[in-house]
Structure formats: C-alpha cells, structure tokens
Scaffold this motif. Structure first.
Motif, PDB file in Angstrom:
ATOM      1  N   ALA A 184       2.591   9.886 -10.216  1.00  0.00           N
ATOM      2  CA  ALA A 184       1.663  10.014 -11.350  1.00  0.00           C
ATOM      3  C   ALA A 184       1.000  11.388 -11.364  1.00  0.00           C
ATOM      4  CB  ALA A 184       0.610   8.911 -11.284  1.00  0.00           C
ATOM      5  N   ARG A 185       0.632  11.911 -10.206  1.00  0.00           N
ATOM      6  CA  ARG A 185       0.040  13.249 -10.148  1.00  0.00           C
ATOM      7  C   ARG A 185       1.034  14.307 -10.610  1.00  0.00           C
ATOM      8  NH1 ARG A 185      -2.597  12.546  -4.115  1.00  0.00           N
ATOM      9  NH2 ARG A 185      -4.208  11.001  -4.707  1.00  0.00           N
ATOM     10  N   ALA A 186       2.296  14.151 -10.199  1.00  0.00           N
ATOM     11  CA  ALA A 186       3.310  15.110 -10.647  1.00  0.00           C
ATOM     12  C   ALA A 186       3.506  15.023 -12.153  1.00  0.00           C
ATOM     13  CB  ALA A 186       4.636  14.846  -9.922  1.00  0.00           C
ATOM     14  N   ALA A 187       3.484  13.787 -12.716  1.00  0.00           N
ATOM     15  CA  ALA A 187       3.627  13.636 -14.163  1.00  0.00           C
ATOM     16  C   ALA A 187       2.432  14.233 -14.896  1.00  0.00           C
ATOM     17  CB  ALA A 187       3.785  12.158 -14.513  1.00  0.00           C
ATOM     18  N   ALA A 188       1.226  14.090 -14.319  1.00  0.00           N
ATOM     19  CA  ALA A 188       0.042  14.682 -14.943  1.00  0.00           C
ATOM     20  C   ALA A 188       0.137  16.201 -14.960  1.00  0.00           C
ATOM     21  CB  ALA A 188      -1.214  14.232 -14.195  1.00  0.00           C
ATOM     22  N   ALA A 189       0.651  16.776 -13.876  1.00  0.00           N
ATOM     23  CA  ALA A 189       0.806  18.234 -13.838  1.00  0.00           C
ATOM     24  C   ALA A 189       1.816  18.694 -14.883  1.00  0.00           C
ATOM     25  CB  ALA A 189       1.248  18.670 -12.442  1.00  0.00           C
ATOM     26  N   ARG A 190       2.905  17.951 -15.064  1.00  0.00           N
ATOM     27  CA  ARG A 190       3.883  18.319 -16.093  1.00  0.00           C
ATOM     28  C   ARG A 190       3.287  18.187 -17.485  1.00  0.00           C
ATOM     29  NH1 ARG A 190       7.374  15.428 -12.596  1.00  0.00           N
ATOM     30  NH2 ARG A 190       7.174  13.557 -13.894  1.00  0.00           N
ATOM     31  N   PHE A 191       2.431  17.150 -17.681  1.00  0.00           N
ATOM     32  CA  PHE A 191       1.798  16.959 -18.986  1.00  0.00           C
ATOM     33  C   PHE A 191       0.871  18.130 -19.327  1.00  0.00           C
ATOM     34  CE2 PHE A 191      -1.964  15.359 -21.303  1.00  0.00           C
ATOM     35  CZ  PHE A 191      -1.362  15.102 -22.531  1.00  0.00           C
ATOM     36  N   LEU A 192       0.129  18.615 -18.320  1.00  0.00           N
ATOM     37  CA  LEU A 192      -0.769  19.745 -18.558  1.00  0.00           C
ATOM     38  C   LEU A 192       0.010  21.018 -18.869  1.00  0.00           C
ATOM     39  CD1 LEU A 192      -3.456  19.132 -15.767  1.00  0.00           C
ATOM     40  CD2 LEU A 192      -3.657  18.691 -18.231  1.00  0.00           C
ATOM     41  N   ARG A 193       1.208  21.167 -18.279  1.00  0.00           N
ATOM     42  CA  ARG A 193       2.000  22.376 -18.536  1.00  0.00           C
ATOM     43  C   ARG A 193       2.724  22.303 -19.872  1.00  0.00           C
ATOM     44  NH1 ARG A 193       3.586  21.635 -13.112  1.00  0.00           N
ATOM     45  NH2 ARG A 193       5.600  20.835 -13.857  1.00  0.00           N
ATOM     46  N   GLN A 194       3.264  21.114 -20.220  1.00  0.00           N
ATOM     47  CA  GLN A 194       4.117  21.012 -21.401  1.00  0.00           C
ATOM     48  C   GLN A 194       3.393  20.423 -22.609  1.00  0.00           C
ATOM     49  OE1 GLN A 194       7.478  18.709 -20.137  1.00  0.00           O
ATOM     50  NE2 GLN A 194       8.068  20.161 -18.524  1.00  0.00           N
ATOM     51  N   ALA A 195       2.506  19.441 -22.382  1.00  0.00           N
ATOM     52  CA  ALA A 195       1.767  18.770 -23.466  1.00  0.00           C
ATOM     53  C   ALA A 195       2.716  18.202 -24.514  1.00  0.00           C
ATOM     54  CB  ALA A 195       0.768  19.730 -24.121  1.00  0.00           C
ATOM     55  N   SER A 196       3.797  17.538 -24.056  1.00  0.00           N
ATOM     56  CA  SER A 196       4.772  16.944 -24.965  1.00  0.00           C
ATOM     57  C   SER A 196       4.578  15.433 -24.995  1.00  0.00           C
ATOM     58  CB  SER A 196       6.192  17.287 -24.514  1.00  0.00           C
ATOM     59  OG  SER A 196       6.451  16.720 -23.248  1.00  0.00           O
ATOM     60  N   PRO A 197       5.020  14.753 -26.076  1.00  0.00           N
ATOM     61  CA  PRO A 197       4.891  13.286 -26.139  1.00  0.00           C
ATOM     62  C   PRO A 197       5.631  12.582 -25.005  1.00  0.00           C
ATOM     63  CG  PRO A 197       5.377  14.205 -28.310  1.00  0.00           C
ATOM     64  CD  PRO A 197       5.529  15.326 -27.336  1.00  0.00           C
ATOM     65  N   THR A 198       6.769  13.141 -24.573  1.00  0.00           N
ATOM     66  CA  THR A 198       7.542  12.501 -23.502  1.00  0.00           C
ATOM     67  C   THR A 198       6.769  12.504 -22.194  1.00  0.00           C
ATOM     68  OG1 THR A 198       9.583  13.235 -24.559  1.00  0.00           O
ATOM     69  CG2 THR A 198       9.720  12.548 -22.255  1.00  0.00           C
ATOM     70  N   ARG A 251       0.824  -1.201   0.000  1.00  0.00           N
ATOM     71  CA  ARG A 251       0.000   0.000   0.000  1.00  0.00           C
ATOM     72  C   ARG A 251       0.865   1.261   0.000  1.00  0.00           C
ATOM     73  NH1 ARG A 251      -4.477   0.983  -1.972  1.00  0.00           N
ATOM     74  NH2 ARG A 251      -5.227  -1.009  -1.081  1.00  0.00           N
ATOM     75  N   ARG A 252       1.999   1.208   0.708  1.00  0.00           N
ATOM     76  CA  ARG A 252       2.908   2.357   0.750  1.00  0.00           C
ATOM     77  C   ARG A 252       3.523   2.607  -0.628  1.00  0.00           C
ATOM     78  NH1 ARG A 252       4.284   7.261   2.022  1.00  0.00           N
ATOM     79  NH2 ARG A 252       6.529   7.591   2.063  1.00  0.00           N
ATOM     80  N   ARG A 253       3.941   1.561  -1.328  1.00  0.00           N
ATOM     81  CA  ARG A 253       4.492   1.726  -2.676  1.00  0.00           C
ATOM     82  C   ARG A 253       3.448   2.277  -3.629  1.00  0.00           C
ATOM     83  NH1 ARG A 253       7.011  -3.242  -1.324  1.00  0.00           N
ATOM     84  NH2 ARG A 253       5.359  -4.393  -2.412  1.00  0.00           N
ATOM     85  N   CYS A 254       2.219   1.838  -3.452  1.00  0.00           N
ATOM     86  CA  CYS A 254       1.135   2.341  -4.308  1.00  0.00           C
ATOM     87  C   CYS A 254       0.919   3.836  -4.088  1.00  0.00           C
ATOM     88  CB  CYS A 254      -0.149   1.556  -4.022  1.00  0.00           C
ATOM     89  SG  CYS A 254      -1.559   2.060  -5.043  1.00  0.00           S
ATOM     90  N   GLN A 255       0.962   4.286  -2.844  1.00  0.00           N
ATOM     91  CA  GLN A 255       0.777   5.710  -2.556  1.00  0.00           C
ATOM     92  C   GLN A 255       1.909   6.551  -3.152  1.00  0.00           C
ATOM     93  OE1 GLN A 255       0.515   5.773   1.691  1.00  0.00           O
ATOM     94  NE2 GLN A 255      -1.615   5.019   1.761  1.00  0.00           N
ATOM     95  N   LEU A 256       3.140   6.067  -3.059  1.00  0.00           N
ATOM     96  CA  LEU A 256       4.264   6.813  -3.633  1.00  0.00           C
ATOM     97  C   LEU A 256       4.132   6.917  -5.150  1.00  0.00           C
ATOM     98  CD1 LEU A 256       7.263   5.392  -1.542  1.00  0.00           C
ATOM     99  CD2 LEU A 256       6.140   7.611  -1.300  1.00  0.00           C
ATOM    100  N   THR A 257       3.706   5.821  -5.789  1.00  0.00           N
ATOM    101  CA  THR A 257       3.545   5.855  -7.243  1.00  0.00           C
ATOM    102  C   THR A 257       2.412   6.798  -7.642  1.00  0.00           C
ATOM    103  OG1 THR A 257       4.290   3.551  -7.295  1.00  0.00           O
ATOM    104  CG2 THR A 257       3.287   4.414  -9.294  1.00  0.00           C
ATOM    105  N   GLN A 258       1.343   6.863  -6.846  1.00  0.00           N
ATOM    106  CA  GLN A 258       0.260   7.801  -7.131  1.00  0.00           C
ATOM    107  C   GLN A 258       0.748   9.248  -7.077  1.00  0.00           C
ATOM    108  OE1 GLN A 258      -2.771   6.806  -4.306  1.00  0.00           O
ATOM    109  NE2 GLN A 258      -3.572   5.064  -5.506  1.00  0.00           N
ATOM    110  N   LEU A 259       1.614   9.545  -6.109  1.00  0.00           N
ATOM    111  CA  LEU A 259       2.174  10.901  -6.034  1.00  0.00           C
ATOM    112  C   LEU A 259       3.010  11.216  -7.274  1.00  0.00           C
ATOM    113  CD1 LEU A 259       3.261  11.056  -2.271  1.00  0.00           C
ATOM    114  CD2 LEU A 259       1.271  12.128  -3.333  1.00  0.00           C
TER     115      LEU A 259
END
Length: 657
Positions: free
Chosen positions: A101-115, A91-99
């Motif tokens: 993923a949220r950071a990656a989603a925020a970067r995707f919204l700012r940059q909108a790049s394929p990477t 459960r702890r590993r799952c929570q860290l991965t969710q954090l």
C-alpha cells in the motif's frame, strides 16, 4: 574453490615468406586486447571469490538460523507454536500488504492517475481487513501462549530478513560474474580472431586438396637401384575429415626406377587402439574403416592375421576385399613356386573367406589393431554406445615401439642411470649438497617448470609447461600444457599423483543451477563419463586427463566427438542426428550465459576404476546433497586394464621366477 581465469593464448609468429597483417597494427590491437584481458581476468577472479564467500555465508546463516529456530521451538513447545501460528501469519500478511500500500501511495503521488488511485484504495481496504483479522486471532490466543511462542517467531523473522539480504547479495554477485565472464569471453574471442587472422595469412604446412594451394617439393636423392642421383617429389596435403598425409614419388633418369608411397603425417598417439566388431548383418560391412600403416586385421574365426603396410580409407567390406585381392595375387604366384597341397589349401581358404563375407546373414568377428592409435572404425550409433563394437586402448610393447621408431623408455632410463652412477662415484657429497640446495630453493606448488619439446602437429621446437597443483579435499595433480607458436596447436593434460587408489570411485553430480556448471572437475585418463539424459556414455579413458569445470568438460566432449567421428560430419553424414546431439551438448554448456533461460538439469556421472577423478564439493568438508560419491571394488577386467594383475608389489627387487 573459485575458478581461475585461463591464461591468454599465445599468438603465432608470422612467416617471413607469406603476407601477414601490419606488425604495428597487430601490436596495438594485441596490446589493447591483452590489457583488457588482464583487467577482465582480475575482475572475474574477484567476482568468483566474492560469490563463493557469499554462498558460504548464506549456508552459514541458514545453518545458524535453523539451530536458533530449533532451540526456540523446543523451549516453547510445539503445541504453543501451532496455537499461535495463525495469529503471527496473519500479522505477517498484514505487514506485507502495508508495504504494498505504501508503494502504491508513492506511485499515486508521482503519477496521479485513476489506475494508481484505484490500486491504492484497494490495498488500503485490504490492509484494514487483514488488520482486523490479525487482531481477532491475537485476542483468541492466550497471553501465556503468545509470550512463550514469541521467541520462536522472532527467530523466524530474523532468519527471513538475514537470508533475503544475503540472497540479494548472491544474486547481485552472480550478475556481476556473468557480466565479467561475458567481457572475458569477448576478449578471448578477439584474441583468437587475431590469431586466426595471422594463421590464415600464412601458408599452411598441410594445405587442402585445392589445386591452387598444393605445392610440390623436389629434391635430389640417391637411387637405391643404380646408386645414381634421382629426383624425389613430396606433396604435403590434408584429406578432409581424415588426417595429414605425405605423398612421395621417386624417379631415376638413369635406370628408370620409380616408386610411389603415401605416409601418415599425424603424430603417434600415446596409446594403441583396438577395435573389435561383431559383424551380424550386411549393413555392418558398410561401416567406414580408416587403416593406418602398421595396423593389422584379425579374423578369429579363420585364425588369421593380415598386416597392412599402407594407409587406406575404405569400408569393412572394402578392406576385406583388398585382403582377398592380395591373397589371389599370392595364389597366382604360388601356382609356380609352391606345391599342389599349398595351392589347394590357399584356394580353399580364399573361398571360405569370400563365402563368409558374401553370406546373406554374415556372422564373424573383425579385430582392427593399430599400435600407432591412428586407425578408426565407424560407430553408426555415435554418440551412443554400439553393442556390436568394442574399443580398447592399450600400452604398446617394446617391439611395437621400436617398429614405430620410438625410443624405449628403459633405454632412456638406463642412460640416466649411468649418468647417476658417474655422479655418485665422482663427488657424492657435492651432489647431495647441490640437491639439498635446489630442494630448498624450489617451490613445488609455486614454480612452473618449462622444458623444450617438439610440437606433435608441425614438429617445430616449442615449450611445454608443467605445474604441480594441490586440489582441496582431494590430492596433488600435475597439469601440463603445450602451445606451439609456429602452428598454433594447443594441448593440455592432467596426471594424478599418488598412484592408483585401493578402490574405484563413482561420482554422480546433479546439475540443477547455473553455478553447478562452474564446479571444478578432474577427469583422469582411466575415467568413463556418462550423461543419462543424453543417453551418452564414453569409453574408459577416451577423453584423456583433464582438469576443468563442468561447462568445460561438456565442451571438451563435444569437440572430442566431432574430432573422433569424422565420418558423421560434413557431406559424409546420412542423418542430422549426430549434429543435433552436438547442439544439445552445446546448449547444456551455454545455457548459463542467459539469465532468463531454462535452468540446466541433468546428471553427470564419472566412473573411475583407478579412483583418481574428482568433482568439487561446494559444501566441503560437509556432504554435498547434489553430489554422490560411491567407492567400489574393481573387477578382474578393470584390474587387468589398469595393469594391476601382473604388477609385483612385494619383493619387486628380485627377478621373477
């Protein structure tokens, strides 16, 4: 204990007879730098205090959290905790991965790049996989086991959050202290540069051997041969990598009497020094030897002592050759005044001594004893210990003090004793009242005592300051400092209160983090210092008394080695090994200034037979895991060097039988 920033250096007074920078420009520069220094010192002290409190809070939280986790583990039982651990860790590993993923989603919204889009999709899939794995593990654990283990894992999670929060605060304060320290050092360097600028504009009292700088002083003086007026010429100069000397000459125009002399201008040291060299190979005869006036050379194998009246810079072989030349001159004069037996014995002694020096494999002992403490015998292995060379510092006798022109201490004590008896016979009540009033008004820890002394470097009147300091979890110490405004000479020393401890102490500090270099260190004048990683070890008391930090102690060792080993510096050295060693010490002391540099890891060992040395314990009053303190019984040699063997502690008012 947070380290206090040192006081600002005193600036020298410009000479009236030498060109100096503009007074107005200097005044404005000094005022600006002093204001900046005071501000940076306040910020540095505040940062040190906050950092010390933050580290203490981190240790407190760590200890409290460990107690809570231990209590929860005992209540739940080790078997329940181990059974539920895989589910909670998943459960702890799952929570860290969710954090993530949220950071990656925020970067995707700012940059909108394929990477960023690919990274977000990868983390989202990883979250689903970990969520499914955690759910399977939670279903496999019985509900009763999960309920019993839940308080333990909740305590672990709280402990993790609290420690991460406090660790972030400690890191922030360490960065703040590093910035404040850099600003403080830059300001001190600017003030030192101004001081050097003023000193460079002044004419030095002892210039170098540059013919353009040398100045000869002439004065009228009495001829001791015909009692007429003659001319004395004085030349004050400094010999590179040695000391200041005064070259004087006298000429009488009436009777033609002349005399020449070379005298040391260096101050007399607090202790005398004795070098004992075991000569076992021809290269030992090539060691450099500096001989001060009043020193003597002893050859125990010949049961001989050769006093010296003039200063000289030579080698061991050169010094012994000078002795042989003097003996041959004495032999020539004895041929007419002494009997045949005396001449034969002296000639046999000269031949024996010459054969001992010129032997293919020489084997004898040479002892150089100097009550003034200004002589020197080279250690080719410096800074490592030399097994063939022993250095001992000793307290001068009354006769040696009188020969050096030093007033005996008991004479001063007798004068003070007479003055005290006059007061006692005059008005004892008034004296007692005055003493009581003074003791009530005097703050022994807050007051700084000032008294007038003569500068040991230029002999000009200056002021020395003394303060009593209480070191937490140790004892009282007396800190003394002298700064000469005429020549810029600075000197400081520390004396421990309370006398010699019943046992010696050995302190071993493992320096593992940058903040370990900021630990307070008190080194008494009977302490031996060792750094095994550098294969370095000092003689007992060679550094004197100092109250500083680990970083300051390393720099003091570097400066002391450069000062006491002049033959290994400049164009006189044959190998860069000594310079490389000084660079290694400097690297250990300055690595803390770089945030991304390799952490210093070495051991600092203080061995003090008097038990008066100290290293700050960051966990006081609890034991410090990085600091080992071991007390031991002194040997007979150590008791003798401390003066305890002949000390009378009982019935000391009675005269010795």
């Amino acid at each position: 204990m947070p380290a206090s920033a040192p006081t600002s250096p005193a600036l020298p007074s410009p000479s009236l007879h030498s060109p100096t920078p503009s007074v107005s420009s200097l005044s404005s520069r000094v005022s600006a730098e002093l204001e900046r220094l005071n501000l940076s010192a306040q910020q540095l002290n505040s940062a040190e205090t906050d950092l010390t409190e933050a580290r203490a809070e981190f240790r407190r939280r760590q200890s409290a959290g460990l107690e809570a986790m231990t209590a929860a583990r005992v209540a739940a039982g080790p078997s329940c905790i181990e059974a539920a651990r895989p589910a909670y860790e998943a459960r702890r590993r799952c929570q860290l991965t969710q954090l993530e993923a949220r950071a990656a989603a925020a970067r995707f919204l700012r940059q909108a790049s394929p990477t960023s889009s690919a990274e977000h999709q990868r983390l989202a899939r990883r979250c689903h996989e970990l969520e499914a794995a955690a759910a399977r593990l939670e279903r496999s654990v019985r509900a009763s086991v999960a309920r019993r283990a839940k308080p333990y894992f909740d305590a672990c999670e709280r402990q993790r959050r609290l420690l991460e929060e406090q660790k972030a605060r400690v890191d922030t304060l360490e960065e703040k202290r590093r910035i404040c320290k850099r600003v403080y050092q830059e300001t001190m360097a600017a003030l030192e540069a101004i001081s050097e600028e003023v000193h460079s504009a002044q004419q030095p009292l002892f210039p170098g051997l540059d013919p353009d700088e040398l100045q000869v002083t002439e004065m009228q003086s009495l001829c001791m041969n015909c009692h007429s007026q003659g001319v004395t010429k004085l030349l004050l100069t400094r010999i590179p990598y040695f000391k200041e000397v005064v070259v004087s000459s006298f000429d009488c125009p009436d009777c033609g009497h002349q005399s020449r002399s070379t005298d040391h201008a260096e101050r007399i040291q607090d202790y005398g020094v004795e070098f004992k060299l075991r000569v076992s190979k021809p290269s030992d005869l090539n060691r450099k030897l500096v001989r001060a006036p009043g020193s003597e050379i002893r050859l125990p194998e010949l049961d001989s002592v050769f006093p010296g009246s003039e200063a000289s810079v030579s080698t061991v072989e050169g010094a012994l050759t000078d002795v042989l030349d003097n003996l041959r001159s004495a032999l020539a004069s004895a041929a007419t005044s002494a009997g045949p037996d005396g001449v034969d014995r002296l000639a046999a002694f000269i031949n024996k001594m010459q054969g001992m020096i010129e032997a293919e494999n020489p084997s004898f002992t040479l002892v150089l004893r100097d009550p003034s403490g200004n002589s020197f015998l080279e250690n080719p292995s410096a800074p490592a210990a030399d097994p063939c060379l022993t250095v001992r510092r000793f307290q001068r006798t009354r006769e040696e003090d009188e020969a050096l022109g030093i007033t005996p201490a008991d004479a001063e004590a007798g004068t003070n004793g007479n003055a005290s008896s006059v007061v006692a016979n005059g008005d004892a009540d008034g004296a007692a009242a005055a003493t009581g009033s003074a003791s009530e008004e005097f703050d022994r820890y807050g007051e700084v005592l000032n008294f007038q002394v003569n500068c040991p470097n230029c002999s000009q009147p200056t002021e020395s300051r003394m303060k009593l300091v209480r070191v937490p979890y140790f004892k009282e110490v007396v800190v003394m400092a002298t700064t000469c405004e005429a020549c810029g000479h600075k000197d400081s020393s520390v004396k421990c209160g309370g006398g010699i401890e019943p046992q010696g102490v050995r302190l071993e500090l493992a320096v593992q983090e940058p903040f370990d270099l900021s630990r307070d260190v008190l080194v008494s004048d009977s302490c031996m210092i060792c750094i095994p990683e550098l294969e370095f070890e000092t003689e007992q008391g060679s550094l004197g008394g100092k109250f500083t930090t680990v970083e300051g102690l390393l720099l003091a060792i570097r400066d002391s080695l450069a000062e006491t080993n002049p033959c290994l510096l400049g164009d006189a050295t044959e190998t860069p090994r000594f310079g490389e060693f000084l660079a290694r010490i400097t690297a250990l002391a300055t690595v803390v200034e770089e945030p991304d540099a390799t952490q210093p890891r070495f051991r600092l060992i203080l061995d003090d037979p008097a038990g008066n040395s100290y290293v700050q314990n960051l966990c006081a009053p609890d034991p410090d895991p990085q600091l080992q303190c071991q007390k031991y019984d002194r040997s007979e040699e150590q008791n003798e060097s401390l003066g305890l063997t002949d000390m009378k502690t009982e019935n000391y008012a009675e005269p010795n039988s």
